[in-house]
Design a protein around this motif. Sequence first.
Motif: not given
Length: 201
Positions: A40-41, A83-85, A90-92, A170-171
Amino acid sequence: MTARHVTAARLHGSRSKTTGDVRPGMSDWHVAIGALVHQCAGALAEHRGAQSSVIAQRATEWVNLAARDTRVFGNLAKARAQITSLACAYLHRYAPGAQAEYLGAEIPFDGGRVDLVWSVPGLGVVIDELKTTAWVRLNVDAAMLAQPQRYRQFGAEKWGSGFAGVRFLPLRNPGEARFITADGTVHRLDDSPAARLRDAA
């Protein structure tokens, strides 16, 4: 932006090739969650500079298409939210700035698959190793870093002097993020040359 529907058969087929990357105690559910966070990322990499609401909407749409097999995910609402969170986090927080080039996600090599890869101007090629598990207390020791060290060896062989290193991310425990340079030296991410990739615009 194409989402690849993850089925039980596809998951088990991919695991057979990446046994070395599955840590003891990891379930099919955790493996599938992690794989879809990476994908997704990657699918949203070109939109990483967009507003948070736009990224969240695109991530939700992508995940709803990719996570549909209840044999893998069980409670789909819970899995999709996770998954969305994590992909949005990661993207932010970590995705490099606009001038960085996205090179791919889930890239196979002899020993596993690297999560995401970027080429960052002024630094070089960076591999990102994402951890999606939540730890109450995360002990970042040699055993925990064995997998990103394998990624580092792969990166050094593939990109040579153009390889900068591996970010261990580690997110859910961002304070424990690390950067492993091409020579194997481990730094806290905030004190490393890769500390400000979001600003690489």
